[in-house]
Design a protein around this motif. Structure first.
Motif, PDB file in Angstrom:
ATOM      1  N   LEU A 133       0.818  -1.223   0.000  1.00 30.90           N
ATOM      2  CA  LEU A 133       0.000   0.000   0.000  1.00 30.90           C
ATOM      3  C   LEU A 133       0.844   1.262   0.000  1.00 30.90           C
ATOM      4  CD1 LEU A 133      -2.784  -0.995   2.558  1.00 30.90           C
ATOM      5  CD2 LEU A 133      -3.032  -0.724   0.089  1.00 30.90           C
ATOM      6  N   GLN A 134       1.956   1.251   0.748  1.00 28.34           N
ATOM      7  CA  GLN A 134       2.723   2.480   0.945  1.00 28.34           C
ATOM      8  C   GLN A 134       3.936   2.623   0.029  1.00 28.34           C
ATOM      9  OE1 GLN A 134       3.578   2.666   5.142  1.00 28.34           O
ATOM     10  NE2 GLN A 134       1.452   3.082   5.671  1.00 28.34           N
ATOM     11  N   ASN A 135       4.652   1.551  -0.265  1.00 25.52           N
ATOM     12  CA  ASN A 135       5.888   1.643  -1.040  1.00 25.52           C
ATOM     13  C   ASN A 135       5.726   1.204  -2.492  1.00 25.52           C
ATOM     14  OD1 ASN A 135       6.565   0.948   1.952  1.00 25.52           O
ATOM     15  ND2 ASN A 135       8.319   2.083   1.164  1.00 25.52           N
ATOM     16  N   ARG A 136       4.957   0.157  -2.703  1.00 23.43           N
ATOM     17  CA  ARG A 136       4.793  -0.407  -4.043  1.00 23.43           C
ATOM     18  C   ARG A 136       4.293   0.617  -5.064  1.00 23.43           C
ATOM     19  NH1 ARG A 136       0.824  -2.730  -7.086  1.00 23.43           N
ATOM     20  NH2 ARG A 136       1.517  -4.408  -8.488  1.00 23.43           N
ATOM     21  N   PRO A 137       3.322   1.500  -4.737  1.00 22.76           N
ATOM     22  CA  PRO A 137       2.855   2.457  -5.743  1.00 22.76           C
ATOM     23  C   PRO A 137       3.976   3.334  -6.303  1.00 22.76           C
ATOM     24  CG  PRO A 137       1.302   2.358  -3.933  1.00 22.76           C
ATOM     25  CD  PRO A 137       2.509   1.558  -3.504  1.00 22.76           C
ATOM     26  N   ARG A 138       4.907   3.748  -5.468  1.00 20.52           N
ATOM     27  CA  ARG A 138       6.032   4.566  -5.936  1.00 20.52           C
ATOM     28  C   ARG A 138       6.955   3.743  -6.846  1.00 20.52           C
ATOM     29  NH1 ARG A 138       8.258   8.495  -8.269  1.00 20.52           N
ATOM     30  NH2 ARG A 138      10.275   9.168  -7.522  1.00 20.52           N
ATOM     31  N   VAL A 139       7.177   2.485  -6.479  1.00 23.93           N
ATOM     32  CA  VAL A 139       8.007   1.606  -7.314  1.00 23.93           C
ATOM     33  C   VAL A 139       7.353   1.453  -8.689  1.00 23.93           C
ATOM     34  CG1 VAL A 139       8.895  -0.746  -7.593  1.00 23.93           C
ATOM     35  CG2 VAL A 139       9.034   0.384  -5.352  1.00 23.93           C
ATOM     36  N   ILE A 140       6.062   1.181  -8.706  1.00 26.07           N
ATOM     37  CA  ILE A 140       5.334   1.022  -9.975  1.00 26.07           C
ATOM     38  C   ILE A 140       5.435   2.301 -10.804  1.00 26.07           C
ATOM     39  CG2 ILE A 140       3.039   0.676 -11.017  1.00 26.07           C
ATOM     40  CD1 ILE A 140       4.281  -1.890  -9.813  1.00 26.07           C
ATOM     41  N   GLU A 141       5.271   3.438 -10.160  1.00 27.40           N
ATOM     42  CA  GLU A 141       5.369   4.731 -10.851  1.00 27.40           C
ATOM     43  C   GLU A 141       6.752   4.905 -11.488  1.00 27.40           C
ATOM     44  OE1 GLU A 141       5.708   9.241  -9.252  1.00 27.40           O
ATOM     45  OE2 GLU A 141       3.980   8.127  -8.506  1.00 27.40           O
ATOM     46  N   LEU A 142       7.796   4.585 -10.739  1.00 26.60           N
ATOM     47  CA  LEU A 142       9.162   4.676 -11.275  1.00 26.60           C
ATOM     48  C   LEU A 142       9.353   3.738 -12.458  1.00 26.60           C
ATOM     49  CD1 LEU A 142      11.297   4.853  -8.007  1.00 26.60           C
ATOM     50  CD2 LEU A 142      11.087   6.640  -9.753  1.00 26.60           C
ATOM     51  N   LEU A 143       8.866   2.511 -12.321  1.00 30.35           N
ATOM     52  CA  LEU A 143       9.046   1.530 -13.391  1.00 30.35           C
ATOM     53  C   LEU A 143       8.270   1.917 -14.649  1.00 30.35           C
ATOM     54  CD1 LEU A 143       9.016  -1.838 -11.411  1.00 30.35           C
ATOM     55  CD2 LEU A 143      10.968  -0.396 -12.072  1.00 30.35           C
ATOM     56  N   GLU A 144       7.093   2.487 -14.481  1.00 28.75           N
ATOM     57  CA  GLU A 144       6.293   2.898 -15.640  1.00 28.75           C
ATOM     58  C   GLU A 144       6.955   4.031 -16.421  1.00 28.75           C
ATOM     59  OE1 GLU A 144       2.436   3.646 -13.927  1.00 28.75           O
ATOM     60  OE2 GLU A 144       1.834   1.547 -14.161  1.00 28.75           O
ATOM     61  N   SER A 145       7.829   4.784 -15.758  1.00 25.83           N
ATOM     62  CA  SER A 145       8.514   5.882 -16.440  1.00 25.83           C
ATOM     63  C   SER A 145       9.791   5.423 -17.146  1.00 25.83           C
ATOM     64  CB  SER A 145       8.848   6.992 -15.434  1.00 25.83           C
ATOM     65  OG  SER A 145       9.873   6.570 -14.550  1.00 25.83           O
ATOM     66  N   CYS A 146      10.130   4.153 -17.023  1.00 24.84           N
ATOM     67  CA  CYS A 146      11.376   3.614 -17.598  1.00 24.84           C
ATOM     68  C   CYS A 146      11.122   2.975 -18.952  1.00 24.84           C
ATOM     69  CB  CYS A 146      11.983   2.568 -16.667  1.00 24.84           C
ATOM     70  SG  CYS A 146      12.463   3.198 -15.090  1.00 24.84           S
ATOM     71  N   THR A 147      11.083   3.770 -19.979  1.00 21.25           N
ATOM     72  CA  THR A 147      10.817   3.219 -21.307  1.00 21.25           C
ATOM     73  C   THR A 147      12.062   2.616 -21.946  1.00 21.25           C
ATOM     74  OG1 THR A 147      11.168   5.409 -22.264  1.00 21.25           O
ATOM     75  CG2 THR A 147       8.891   4.796 -21.717  1.00 21.25           C
ATOM     76  N   ASP A 148      13.233   2.937 -21.430  1.00 18.59           N
ATOM     77  CA  ASP A 148      14.477   2.443 -22.020  1.00 18.59           C
ATOM     78  C   ASP A 148      15.109   1.312 -21.217  1.00 18.59           C
ATOM     79  OD1 ASP A 148      15.071   4.129 -19.867  1.00 18.59           O
ATOM     80  OD2 ASP A 148      17.004   4.718 -20.726  1.00 18.59           O
ATOM     81  N   LYS A 149      14.377   0.732 -20.264  1.00 14.53           N
ATOM     82  CA  LYS A 149      14.892  -0.342 -19.409  1.00 14.53           C
ATOM     83  C   LYS A 149      14.101  -1.616 -19.646  1.00 14.53           C
ATOM     84  CE  LYS A 149      17.311   2.828 -17.317  1.00 14.53           C
ATOM     85  NZ  LYS A 149      18.727   2.971 -17.530  1.00 14.53           N
ATOM     86  N   ARG A 150      14.756  -2.734 -19.437  1.00 13.99           N
ATOM     87  CA  ARG A 150      14.052  -4.020 -19.426  1.00 13.99           C
ATOM     88  C   ARG A 150      13.471  -4.162 -18.020  1.00 13.99           C
ATOM     89  NH1 ARG A 150      18.045  -6.802 -20.368  1.00 13.99           N
ATOM     90  NH2 ARG A 150      17.807  -6.983 -22.608  1.00 13.99           N
ATOM     91  N   ILE A 151      12.174  -4.299 -17.926  1.00 15.26           N
ATOM     92  CA  ILE A 151      11.495  -4.457 -16.634  1.00 15.26           C
ATOM     93  C   ILE A 151      10.930  -5.874 -16.592  1.00 15.26           C
ATOM     94  CG2 ILE A 151       9.715  -3.591 -15.075  1.00 15.26           C
ATOM     95  CD1 ILE A 151      11.813  -1.450 -15.793  1.00 15.26           C
ATOM     96  N   VAL A 152      11.350  -6.631 -15.583  1.00 15.82           N
ATOM     97  CA  VAL A 152      10.871  -7.997 -15.407  1.00 15.82           C
ATOM     98  C   VAL A 152      10.176  -8.042 -14.047  1.00 15.82           C
ATOM     99  CG1 VAL A 152      11.514 -10.434 -15.308  1.00 15.82           C
ATOM    100  CG2 VAL A 152      12.858  -8.850 -16.711  1.00 15.82           C
TER     101      VAL A 152
END
Length: 169
Positions: A133-152
């Motif tokens: 609830l508290q940390n995961r949303p920020r992680v998801i937000e960061l990952l969604e902004s990474c268009t040049d990274k491989r996200i697994v």
């Protein structure tokens, strides 16, 4: 896929098994592995000064190849910018609580001292319970902004284990 991964971060809630996964990945692909907990924490349970921690981290990020295991939200953006691959162990809370219960009192090569038992630390358990609830949303937000990274992203231990077994080098 593993052949072109040179700079990898492994993130996820405490108890997800980031260190176990990172060691198995290292053993498969041969990149040097750095545990943030091992860098940040001293044997006596104290921590490095923030500037010293960041200096060591930067020296690792400047290298050509690495796997870095750990969350440390204060440096997550920096690590994401430097990596080519993010592996997110996005597991349910119950899986993570089970993970910290199973490691209680066991020696961990990714920590500077033997863990007494995270499951007995009410504040730590509360952190794990609130992570999604508290940390995961920020992680998801960061990952969604990474268009040049491989996200697994793995949603279960079974998924991550299948992935590790599928790596052929």
């Amino acid at each position: 896929m593993a052949n072109n991964m040179k700079k990898i971060i492994v993130i996820g809630c405490a108890g997800a098994g980031k260190s176990v996964f990172s060691r198995a990945l290292r053993d498969k692909i041969g990149l040097p592995l750095y545990h943030l907990d091992l860098i940040y924490w001293r044997e006596d349970g104290t921590t490095l000064e923030k500037s010293a921690f960041q200096e060591i981290l930067q020296s690792i990020l400047d290298r050509d190849e690495w796997i870095i295991d750990g969350n440390y939200s204060s440096t997550m953006e920096l690590r994401i910018q430097a990596c080519d691959t993010v592996i997110f162990l996005d597991y349910p809370t119950e899986v993570c609580l089970d993970g910290i219960a199973k490691r209680a009192g066991k020696y961990r090569s990714d920590m500077a001292w033997k863990q007494a038992g995270d499951i007995d630390d009410a504040e730590f358990v509360e952190f794990v319970k609130n992570y999604n609830l508290q940390n995961r949303p920020r992680v998801i937000e960061l990952l969604e902004s990474c268009t040049d990274k491989r996200i697994v992203v793995f949603k279960s231990r079974e998924e991550s284990e299948r992935y590790l077994k599928s790596i052929k080098i």
